[in-house]
Each structure stands twice: as C-alpha cells, then as structure tokens.
Design a protein around this motif. Sequence first.
Motif, PDB file in Angstrom:
ATOM      1  N   TYR A 141       0.934  -1.273   0.120  1.00  0.00           N
ATOM      2  CA  TYR A 141       0.031   0.047   0.083  1.00  0.00           C
ATOM      3  C   TYR A 141       0.951   1.340  -0.005  1.00  0.00           C
ATOM      4  O   TYR A 141       2.030   1.338   0.667  1.00  0.00           O
ATOM      5  CB  TYR A 141      -0.964   0.128   1.286  1.00  0.00           C
ATOM      6  CG  TYR A 141      -2.081  -0.715   1.140  1.00  0.00           C
ATOM      7  CD1 TYR A 141      -3.357  -0.085   0.751  1.00  0.00           C
ATOM      8  CD2 TYR A 141      -2.111  -1.975   1.696  1.00  0.00           C
ATOM      9  CE1 TYR A 141      -4.393  -0.933   0.588  1.00  0.00           C
ATOM     10  CE2 TYR A 141      -3.418  -2.760   1.480  1.00  0.00           C
ATOM     11  CZ  TYR A 141      -4.462  -2.273   1.127  1.00  0.00           C
ATOM     12  OH  TYR A 141      -5.853  -2.842   1.107  1.00  0.00           O
ATOM     13  N   SER A 167       0.431   5.510   0.847  1.00  0.00           N
ATOM     14  CA  SER A 167      -0.828   6.551   1.225  1.00  0.00           C
ATOM     15  C   SER A 167      -0.646   7.499   0.287  1.00  0.00           C
ATOM     16  O   SER A 167       0.370   8.136  -0.366  1.00  0.00           O
ATOM     17  CB  SER A 167      -0.158   6.969   2.549  1.00  0.00           C
ATOM     18  OG  SER A 167      -0.327   6.061   3.714  1.00  0.00           O
ATOM     19  N   ASP A 169      -5.240   5.190   1.156  1.00  0.00           N
ATOM     20  CA  ASP A 169      -4.359   4.355   0.641  1.00  0.00           C
ATOM     21  C   ASP A 169      -4.786   3.600  -0.767  1.00  0.00           C
ATOM     22  O   ASP A 169      -5.899   3.279  -0.738  1.00  0.00           O
ATOM     23  CB  ASP A 169      -3.754   3.331   1.771  1.00  0.00           C
ATOM     24  CG  ASP A 169      -3.687   4.007   3.060  1.00  0.00           C
ATOM     25  OD1 ASP A 169      -2.453   4.387   3.314  1.00  0.00           O
ATOM     26  OD2 ASP A 169      -4.409   4.029   3.976  1.00  0.00           O
TER      27      ASP A 169
END
Length: 160
Positions: free
Chosen positions: A27, A29, A151
């Motif tokens: 992931y 952000s 995210d």
Amino acid sequence: MKTNNIIVILLFVLAMSCDSKAVYDEYKSVSTAWNKEDVVSFKINPPDSIKPYNLFVNLRNTNAYKFSNLYLIVEMKFPHGKAITDTLQYAMTKPNGEWLGEGLSSVKENKLWYKEGVIFKEKGEYKVNIQHAMRQNGNVNGVVNLEGITDVGFRIEKTE
C-alpha cells in the motif's frame, strides 16, 4: 512465558497463515486528497514466469469519499517496453449507500479485481501505475482532488 504472550503469538501466526495466497501486497498512502495528476506506482519483480496469478487494486476509503463508484486508470508496463492501460470502474457502495469494503472502523478496505490468471512471461521488473479518473455528473474536466481515499495498494495472489 505468560499466557497473554502465547495468545498474541498464536494470533499473529494465525493471521499470517490466513493470507498464504499473497505473493505481493503493498500500500501507498495518498495525501489528504488524491490529485488527479498523482500517479501511484508499484515496482514488481514477479516470483515466477510460468504460474498464473490474480491481480488486485486495493483501496482504503473513509466516509469522506463522496461517490458510490470509482473510476481508475491502471497501466502495467512490462520489462521490455510493452504497456497495457485499462480504464476500470468499481462499485464502492451497495444500492442503499452502505460501503462495500471491509473493516470495523470508519476506514474500509476494498479488494478490487484487476486481472485474472496473469502469467508474467517476461523476466525483469514490471511497473503498475494507478491514477483516479473521477468526474462529477456534467463536469468534463473531472475531480481534481478526490477526498476520502487514504491508501492505494496493489496485490498479486496465487491462483491455487
């Protein structure tokens, strides 16, 4: 060893074993609002050039997300220069407005299908670029800053 420590270790091991399909899961952000010019990129070195894999775009959203769907432009660049670009649409809510993502808090996690049964035939580094393509009804230029997405992720899973 205390009983609480043993329970914590067992829960951790159990949680890790539940995700045995994942080959790649990352992931990144985004800022407080995902700008339409901001491309989220992932560099991937596939583990195998023979087996098929399922690919997913993962998203985390909050209640600040104002839409019931999501449009994304996803580009996959191959090691030897070829590129595939897809414009994808995903439902984010049920017809009653309830979020489709999972999670007990105000942040919902969405696992969205990207491609099924992909074989990474070329050896080397692949690059996946993800960009939002949202627009409000009647607005040709689109949404500049998309609020509510916290995210953006990319996931590769074994098909077995």
